[in-house]
Design a protein around this motif. Structure first.
Motif, PDB file in Angstrom:
ATOM      1  N   LEU A  72      -6.552  -1.263  -4.362  1.00 40.15           N
ATOM      2  CA  LEU A  72      -6.339  -0.675  -3.039  1.00 40.15           C
ATOM      3  C   LEU A  72      -6.785   0.782  -3.028  1.00 40.15           C
ATOM      4  O   LEU A  72      -7.313   1.267  -2.033  1.00 40.15           O
ATOM      5  CB  LEU A  72      -4.858  -0.769  -2.666  1.00 40.15           C
TER       6      LEU A  72
ATOM      7  N   ASP B 255       0.814  -1.205   0.000  1.00 39.45           N
ATOM      8  CA  ASP B 255       0.000   0.000   0.000  1.00 39.45           C
ATOM      9  C   ASP B 255       0.851   1.259   0.000  1.00 39.45           C
ATOM     10  O   ASP B 255       0.323   2.357   0.100  1.00 39.45           O
ATOM     11  CB  ASP B 255      -0.952  -0.017   1.201  1.00 39.45           C
TER      12      ASP B 255
ATOM     13  N   ARG C 187     -10.473   1.025  -2.631  1.00 42.42           N
ATOM     14  CA  ARG C 187     -10.888   0.725  -1.260  1.00 42.42           C
ATOM     15  C   ARG C 187     -10.355   1.729  -0.247  1.00 42.42           C
ATOM     16  O   ARG C 187     -10.561   1.560   0.950  1.00 42.42           O
ATOM     17  CB  ARG C 187     -10.371  -0.653  -0.857  1.00 42.42           C
TER      18      ARG C 187
ATOM     19  N   GLN D  87      -7.293   2.169   0.755  1.00 41.31           N
ATOM     20  CA  GLN D  87      -6.387   1.495   1.685  1.00 41.31           C
ATOM     21  C   GLN D  87      -4.931   1.831   1.384  1.00 41.31           C
ATOM     22  O   GLN D  87      -4.041   1.079   1.762  1.00 41.31           O
ATOM     23  CB  GLN D  87      -6.593  -0.019   1.593  1.00 41.31           C
TER      24      GLN D  87
END
Lengths: 245, 99
Positions: free
Chosen positions: A219, A200, A222, A224
């Motif tokens: 990612l 990430d 989302r 994140q």
């Protein structure tokens, strides 16, 4: 005679899941309910002194056929919406009425007849089935072999797609990528140049700037991901320790 | 309990399968309805075999099982082929042959 309790268990185990064919929205739920129906039918066969057929029912239907259905469901996509628009007006009610009428007709007719039940139980063990299959019905077995071979070849033909253009080589794939203006090389792996070995965290280019598109798009959707700028600040400010994060 | 009750159960299952074929638009669910009808016929055959005390009904059910397996393979192949051509498995979509 057949055990009454067993009959009602089998009736509940077959009819209730079978109703999902009419009322369940998702095709996967329908498939799993039909698996239950097949297990119930196998139990019915065993109760009706056909143990071999019951085992074959479980192996062929729950093990092979319904799993094939599930494979095809996954292949065409489980979220295929069923359109509820009626092509023929009133088709739903006509269909329901026809099916209910058929059921009521069959039940009323069969409920009225009384047939004598033989005292001798048919032996449905594998040995008796094998003797019947390969003695009296051996020709039917051979014809069924042809049917199965034809079905297998038919499935191969139906699902075969001929290649219309020659296969692309690696060089051609690379040229196409450069032509449309994509990066000629791979994207940097996230986390490789950063202090963190995590997916990430965006990669840092040689100048220390974060490369935003090195983080997976999933990612980002989302939320994140870690901000690259935040990382750079942490690197430039020696008072903040790495463990704070 | 008389084995004729299993024939009644089979006719109920057959009616449910027929209703699924008539009502549902999803080709795979309608196809499962066909499977349920075949299995209802099998159950009736096995029940009759029990009532007669002969094994022939079970053998017939075995043959139906085999043919049903072959039919599933071809039917699902057709569904896959239609899906490849049209990106849908709705039974109402392929109406181009309609006069």
């Amino acid at each position: 005679m057949v055990n009454t309790v067993m009959f009602w268990i089998i009736a509940a185990l077959t009819v209730i899941p079978a109703l999902s064919l009419l009322f369940a929205r998702k095709a996967v739920h329908v498939a799993m309910s039909v698996v239950l129906v097949m297990v119930g039918l196998a139990a019915a066969y065993v109760t009706l002194s056909a143990p071999f057929l019951g085992m074959v029912q479980i192996v062929v239907y729950t093990g092979a056929v319904m799993m094939l259905f599930l494979f095809v469901l996954m292949l065409v996509g489980v979220d295929q919406r069923e359109d509820l628009k009626e092509t023929i007006k009133g088709q739903r009610w006509i269909g329901l009425l026809a099916a209910a009428g058929l059921g009521a007709f069959l039940v009323s007719i069969i409920g009225r007849v009384t047939l004598p039940t033989a005292d001798t139980m048919p032996s449905g063990d594998p040995e008796a089935v094998a003797i019947a299959l390969f003695d009296r019905y051996v020709l039917v077995i051979e014809v069924l072999g042809f049917v199965l071979i034809t079905a297998a070849v038919g499935a191969l033909v139906l699902t075969h797609t001929p290649r219309l253009r020659p296969r692309k080589t690696q060089l051609e794939v690379q040229r196409d990528r450069v032509r449309v203006g994509a990066d000629p090389v791979n994207k940097p792996m996230p986390g490789v140049y950063a202090r963190h070995n995590a997916l990430d965290v965006p990669a840092l280019d040689p100048e220390g700037k974060p490369i935003e598109h090195s983080v997976s798009r999933v990612l980002e959707i989302r939320h994140q991901t870690q901000e690259g700028a935040e990382f750079r600040a942490a690197l430039e400010d020696p008072s903040r320790k790495e463990g704070d994060r | 309990m008389d084995p004729i009750n299993f024939v009644i159960l089979a006719s109920i299952l057959f009616a449910i399968g027929a209703a699924a074929v008539l009502l549902r638009r999803n080709a795979i669910i309608a196809f499962m309805g066909v499977e349920l009808m075949l299995n209802a016929a099998n159950l009736a055959l096995v029940a009759f075999s029990r009532m007669h005390g002969e094994i022939d009904g079970q053998i017939m059910a075995f043959f139906v099982l085999t043919v049903a397996a072959a039919e599933v393979v071809v039917g699902l192949g057709i569904i896959i082929a239609v899906f490849r051509a049209r990106q849908t498995i709705s039974l109402d979509e392929p109406a181009e042959l309609k006069g």
